[in-house]
Design an enzyme around this catalytic site. Structure first.
Site, PDB file in Angstrom:
ATOM      1  N   GLY A   1      40.646  51.431  37.212  1.00 31.88           N
ATOM      2  CA  GLY A   1      40.541  50.420  38.252  1.00 31.88           C
ATOM      3  C   GLY A   1      41.158  50.846  39.564  1.00 31.88           C
ATOM      4  CB  CYS A   2      42.439  48.726  42.302  1.00 29.73           C
ATOM      5  SG  CYS A   2      41.008  47.616  42.403  1.00 29.73           S
TER       6      CYS A   2
END
Length: 352
Positions: free
Chosen positions: A146-147
């Protein structure tokens, strides 16, 4: 041995889909909720988001008739076919921008982060082949983090350089978030989808002084938050769940001095003169700014990236770092990103 982040090249597709998405999403919500949606969309702090998806035959957006989503929601296989072609192409655009800043001869390691698609041979192998890298180049693919995957990628590059002073590590992040639009009528998922765009970044990390030197990385997982950010792999793409509770949980964690210290590497916030905070959304940036008592200017680079590109998952932090590299010297910087877990990961940095 010190590792240095020399330069970052960035790239986004040419198709701005933000306004078209807002029009589409507004039509999905119940009429009684339309004004609330309009108000929240206007407060998002996003002006543009870019997509690899082409315009429809008549020039319309991907959500218009004849567009990628115009006749319903494609299956995961169709979305991954687009990813297999478009992700390496966008990554190579970012690498080309990096090459304008620094020479890329003698690459020994390639680290690629991406969570919005899967293909085998991997996107790392495709990039290596198209660049004509030596078959002996060591590769690492960071997937589905993810981020904060940019942190993991740069952290890995730092470890490589510290163990092999002659290493020249090419770090790439590439995300095609717009491949995963999902049907929805509730405001929360529509507002979550409204934030995401496509983008790629490439960086060079070596042991030669220049750019930013990369300090000790750090990580902190917040308890009882696993359900707040997640991907559900479905037959029609990856369904992102981003809870509206995330900003408040981040703010609460940063308000705890002991936990905040672990989340920003043990340095006092008042001593930081360069903040690279993942632009996950306006409310997340507001939560960080308020909890750490930062000045309104402290997160200016993060807010600018959000306004120009939206949230590009792992590529976003690299865009913020690129802006900082182009600015005044940084005496003590902190890079910080949030993602599934809910966890915070980051590292310290300073101008060489």
């Amino acid at each position: 041995m010190t590792a240095y982040l020399h330069a970052i090249g960035t790239a986004v597709p040419s198709h701005d889909v933000h306004a078209a998405f807002i029009d589409w999403a507004r039509a999905q919500v119940e009429p009684r909720s339309a004004k609330l949606f309009d108000r929240m969309a206007a407060r998002a702090g996003i002006g543009h988001r870019w997509s690899v998806l082409p315009t429809a035959c008549d020039g319309g957006s991907p959500v218009a008739a004849g567009g990628f989503y115009g006749e319903g929601h494609p299956g995961t296989g169709e979305r991954m076919r687009v990813y297999a072609e478009a992700a390496p192409a966008l990554a190579l655009c970012a690498i080309a921008e990096l090459r304008k800043q620094v020479p890329l001869d003698g690459i020994t390691h390639l680290v690629v982060a991406s969570c919005t698609g899967f293909v085998a041979p991997g996107v790392d192998q495709i990039i290596a082949a198209r660049l004509g890298l030596s078959p002996s180049v060591e590769r690492l693919l960071v997937g589905f983090m993810g981020c904060y995957a940019a942190v993991a990628a740069l952290r890995s590059a730092r470890h490589v350089v510290r163990s092999d002073p002659a290493a020249r590590v090419l770090v790439v992040t590439v995300e095609l978030s717009t491949l995963h639009l999902q049907p929805a009528t509730a405001i929360e998922p529509l507002l979550a989808m409204l934030q995401f765009g496509d983008g790629a970044a490439a960086a060079l990390v070596t042991g030669e002084p220049g750019g930013f030197h990369l300090d000790r990385p750090f990580a902190a997982a917040l308890p009882d938050t696993a359900a707040l950010i997640r991907w559900d792999i479905t037959d029609s793409g990856f369904a992102m769940h981003l809870s509206g509770e995330v900003p408040a949980r981040i703010a609460g964690a940063l308000a705890d001095k002991a936990l905040a210290a672990s989340m920003i590497g043990g340095v006092a916030a008042r001593d930081v003169d360069g903040w690279a905070v993942h632009a996950g959304g306006r409310s997340i940036l507001d939560a960080v700014e308020k909890a750490l008592h930062l000045s309104p200017e402290a997160l200016a680079h993060s807010r600018a990236v959000l306004a120009d590109n939206g949230n590009m998952s792992s590529a976003t932090l690299m865009f913020v770092l690129a802006r900082l590299l182009a600015g005044p010297s940084v005496r003590h910087g902190v890079a910080l990103a949030f993602g599934p877990g809910l966890a915070a990961e980051g590292f310290g940095f300073a101008s060489a």
